[in-house]
Design a protein around this motif. Structure first.
Motif, short mmCIF file in Angstrom:
data_model
loop_
_atom_site.label_atom_id
_atom_site.label_comp_id
_atom_site.label_asym_id
_atom_site.label_seq_id
_atom_site.Cartn_x
_atom_site.Cartn_y
_atom_site.Cartn_z
N ARG A 165 0.96 -1.21 -0.08
CA ARG A 165 0.07 0.11 -0.06
C ARG A 165 0.86 1.23 -0.18
NH1 ARG A 165 -5.09 -1.04 1.99
NH2 ARG A 165 -5.12 1.36 3.32
N SER B 164 -2.85 4.15 2.84
CA SER B 164 -2.82 3.95 4.15
C SER B 164 -3.25 4.94 5.20
CB SER B 164 -0.99 3.77 4.69
OG SER B 164 -0.77 2.46 4.03
N TRP C 36 -7.06 4.56 7.08
CA TRP C 36 -7.10 4.69 8.49
C TRP C 36 -8.43 5.84 8.59
CZ3 TRP C 36 -7.08 8.49 11.71
CH2 TRP C 36 -7.16 7.99 13.25
#
Length: 783
Positions: A5, A10, A14
């Motif tokens: 990734r 990322s 999140w």
């Protein structure tokens, strides 16, 4: 094998999974930065910090000398005809009594005082009454209104004379209020204009509001950060205005890129989480590349060593950095929270009648270029040679006038419009040449009142007048501890940094000062003309360094991002063409005066000296937004199996709508500055607007696709010795993300079928096979 990734994926993943936490963190940051910034206060530049060379040294000495910081004012008494009226002397006395009666002035001088009289013009038709405002210079404009009113009453009593006031405080009141009004109007117009364009583009309230909210909160947070960083590097007062301009432009752009990709993936049938994942990995990555490139361009202003440019660099870097971070953090959280409600339609019916399309198609369709873009692109790719020649000829034609670009200082002409105080300053300059912009020789010694220093000051006066380049008035001011003297002397010429005035400054610096006061004291020549000369000299030394820094680092960033030598070089060349064309437009409009009536200005025959470098840095950074976004889509499609021509077509068409909307917003916001009173701001606004318009149309719609079509697979050429460069992959996907395959049917030619259009035609979730063609860097995925 675990799926790799990229950083944007990322972060975005999140934020989408922890949307409330991401939102609270962002709101907390903006609120905290704003509150702390307000508590600390933005540290504004001292006057000397904007100077260069000897002028900066002189201004530094003066700032530390403890001279009274008073605002000087002058009242011009002038005969309306060729004869001097009998009440001329009486008028001077009346002015004296009137201004003293206000209780707000001191050190009043008239032409009829026995000691140190105020000046009278050579023809006897003009005279000055001079005085200082009580209190600090910075706040004098807040106290000058009663004095202006008192002078106006004297004018009514003497109708045969022209009696007008001008000076630091009165100019600060009248001109400062006008400029502050311009800035407020620009700020108030820019946000509604941006919202209106977004609403017209998307027809959905939330789709229009979300980019604006992200951009504006990023601006607020960055202004708070500026208050902290300005404690170490002071900033010009215009920095926050520039931050709003740039912050709205890049913040809205980045949000548009992100939202457009997320809606496109949703329109293909992706789930909400998967669509956000793909948007984060692709558009989020493009935002990071673009943001870093813009920051690098802005950082070039630090190399000028000039306080104003360095403050601009500090502010613009902070707002771009904050907007970039907001776009890859809080934006995915917002999109995760509101989901498909972002397409809630408010003008659906009217638009559907006109376009025959639904807003879902507009926001999330695969090939959202529209008929105009598709028609242009089809013609361009059909005849790439002709397209390159025609577009190149247009850009070169627009760039030709740039070779005649002349820089200068607008002086009083910088303020366009009907301002009485400006007219008064012009008439004072005509009646008393040299008096409005004198040279100031700053002397620093153990005791400037010592006999040897006083003898050299007298010799300086005699030698300066003997050259024929210095004129009255002549004056000497000494600071309280007698360590610094400011020797002022008028200069021949207009005082607006013309050749005559500049030659006079050089004569003082090179001949008169070294042979007189320079022998007994530390001496620097300061003043309006000297400051401009020193600024231009420093700019001339640092411009090559700035250009080299920006171009080299931008090239390296693009090379590392797209692993293509040709793509990096092409991007640099196309951006330079955009900037050169913008310079040409500036010359034609403001130097040749072709747009005077339309834009309501009077040409000075030159471009303000700080603007070319400023425009280069800003335009080069902003132009990269579009280029990186478009090239990312093209490269993504190519990496997933499309031939170069098809990838170019797909990349341009899928980005056309958002590029058009972003360009309209930038052009509209920048054009607002073209309506301002200051000529330099007009030049900046029109230059920026013209460049973005040229870049988003001629360059991105014609020259870029035609050039890439002609280059073919050579677009992705990377020498073997550069294979050590990091591979910055797009987010690996289980299926098609760019339209190269279907979502359940067979893929496009050259690709296997599969539920998501996998290249190898294997079952969904199987690994992609390596592409044997050179230059491909395919992601490896495992379901």
């Amino acid at each position: 094998m675990a799926r790799r990734r990229n950083m944007a994926a990322s972060i975005g993943g999140w934020s989408a999974r922890h949307r409330w936490a991401a939102l609270l963190i962002w709101v907390g940051f903006v609120v905290t930065a704003t509150l702390v910034g307000n508590a600390v206060g933005t540290q504004k530049m001292e006057p000397w910090e904007g100077d260069s060379g000897d002028s900066r040294k002189a201004a530094t000495v003066l700032a530390a000398a403890g001279f009274p910081d008073a605002a000087g004012e002058s009242v011009l008494i002038q005969a309306r005809g060729s004869a001097v009226p009998a009440d001329f002397r009486q008028a001077a006395g009346d002015v004296r009594e009137a201004v003293l009666a206000t209780g707000r002035v001191e050190n009043v001088r008239t032409p009829y005082d026995p000691e140190a009289p105020a000046p009278v013009s050579a023809d006897g038709r003009s005279a000055l009454v001079t005085f200082d405002m009580k209190g600090e210079r910075a706040t004098a404009k807040d106290r000058v209104k009663p004095v202006i009113d008192a002078v106006a009453q004297v004018q009514k009593a003497h109708p045969d004379l022209r009696i007008d006031q001008a000076g630091d405080a009165s100019s600060g009141l009248m001109i400062g209020d006008a400029l502050a009004g311009d800035m407020v109007r620009a700020e108030l117009l820019s946000i509604p204009l941006t919202f209106g364009i977004l609403l017209a583009a998307f027809g959905a309230l939330l789709a229009a509001v979300v980019p604006l909210v992200v951009a504006f909160t990023a601006y607020l947070g960055s202004v708070g950060l500026l208050a902290l960083t300005s404690q170490f590097l002071h900033v010009d007062s215009a920095t926050t205005n520039l931050m709003l301009l740039i912050g709205l432009a890049v913040g809205v752009d980045y949000s548009l890129f992100y939202i457009r990709r997320e809606r496109e993936e949703r329109a293909k049938g992706r789930g909400r989480e998967r669509a956000l994942e793909i948007a984060a990995a692709t558009s989020g990555r493009a935002v990071l590349i673009s943001g870093v490139t813009v920051i690098v361009a802005m950082a070039g202003m630090f190399l000028t060593g000039n306080g104003v440019f360095m403050g601009f660099a500090q502010g613009t870097i902070l707002v771009v950095l904050t907007a970039m971070i907001g776009s890859v953090t809080v934006l995915p959280a917002i999109l995760s929270l509101i989901g498909d409600k972002i397409e809630a339609r408010v003008v659906h019916g009217a638009v559907r009648k006109v376009t025959g399309r639904t807003w879902r198609r507009r926001l999330g369709g695969r090939e959202g270029g529209g008929r105009v873009w598709n028609a242009i692109l089809t013609g361009v790719l059909r005849r790439p040679v002709v397209s390159v020649l025609l577009a190149g000829a247009v850009l070169v034609g627009l760039s030709v006038p740039a070779f005649d670009l002349r820089t200068g200082e607008a002086g009083l002409a910088d303020l366009q419009g009907d301002y009485p105080v400006v007219d008064t300053l012009r008439r004072i300059g005509t009646a008393f040449p040299g008096g409005q912009a004198p040279a100031v020789v700053v002397l620093k010694a153990r005791d400037v009142t010592a006999p040897e220093v006083q003898r050299e000051i007298q010799r300086f006066k005699e030698r300066a007048f003997a050259t024929g380049e210095a004129v009255e008035p002549f004056g000497v001011n000494v600071n309280p501890d007698r360590t610094v003297a400011a020797v002022s002397v008028g200069l021949v010429g207009s005082g607006a940094s013309d050749e005559v005035s500049e030659h006079a400054v050089r004569t003082l610096r090179e001949r008169v000062v070294p042979e007189t006061v320079g022998r007994v004291a530390e001496a620097y020549v300061h003043g309006g003309v000297a400051s401009v000369m020193d600024f231009n000299a420093q700019l001339g030394r640092t411009v090559p360094l700035v250009f080299t820094f920006v171009l080299l680092l931008a090239f390296l960033l693009l090379l590392a991002s797209f692993r293509s030598l040709v793509a990096a070089v092409t991007a640099i060349v196309l951006n330079l063409l955009s900037v050169a064309a913008a310079y040409g437009v500036l010359v034609v409009v403001f130097q040749y005066g072709w747009g005077e009536d339309l834009l309501n200005f009077e040409s000075t025959g030159s471009i303000v000296s700080w603007l070319p470098l400023f425009l280069f840095v800003i335009l080069f950074g902003l132009s990269m937004d579009y280029h990186v976004f478009i090239l990312s889509r093209i490269r993504e499609a190519f990496d997933r199996g499309m031939p170069t021509e098809q990838a170019v077509t797909h990349g341009i068409r899928t980005t056309a709508g958002v590029v058009s909307s972003a360009a309209f917003i930038m052009v509209g916001v920048f054009a607002i500055f073209g309506t301002m009173s200051m000529l330099s701001f007009k030049e900046m606004g029109i230059g920026l607007a013209a460049a973005i318009l040229i870049d988003a149309t001629i360059v991105r719609a014609v020259l870029l696709p035609a050039t890439m079509k002609l280059l073919g697979d050579a677009n992705w050429y990377l020498p073997r010795w550069l294979n050590w460069l990091p591979v910055l992959e797009h987010e690996p996907e289980d299926g098609d993300t760019d339209g190269t395959g279907g979502t359940g049917g067979p893929g496009r030619p050259g690709q296997g079928g599969g539920s998501d259009g996998d290249r190898d035609g294997g079952p969904d979730g199987g690994p992609d096979e390596p592409d044997p063609r050179p230059g491909r860097h395919l992601p490896v995925t495992v379901g």
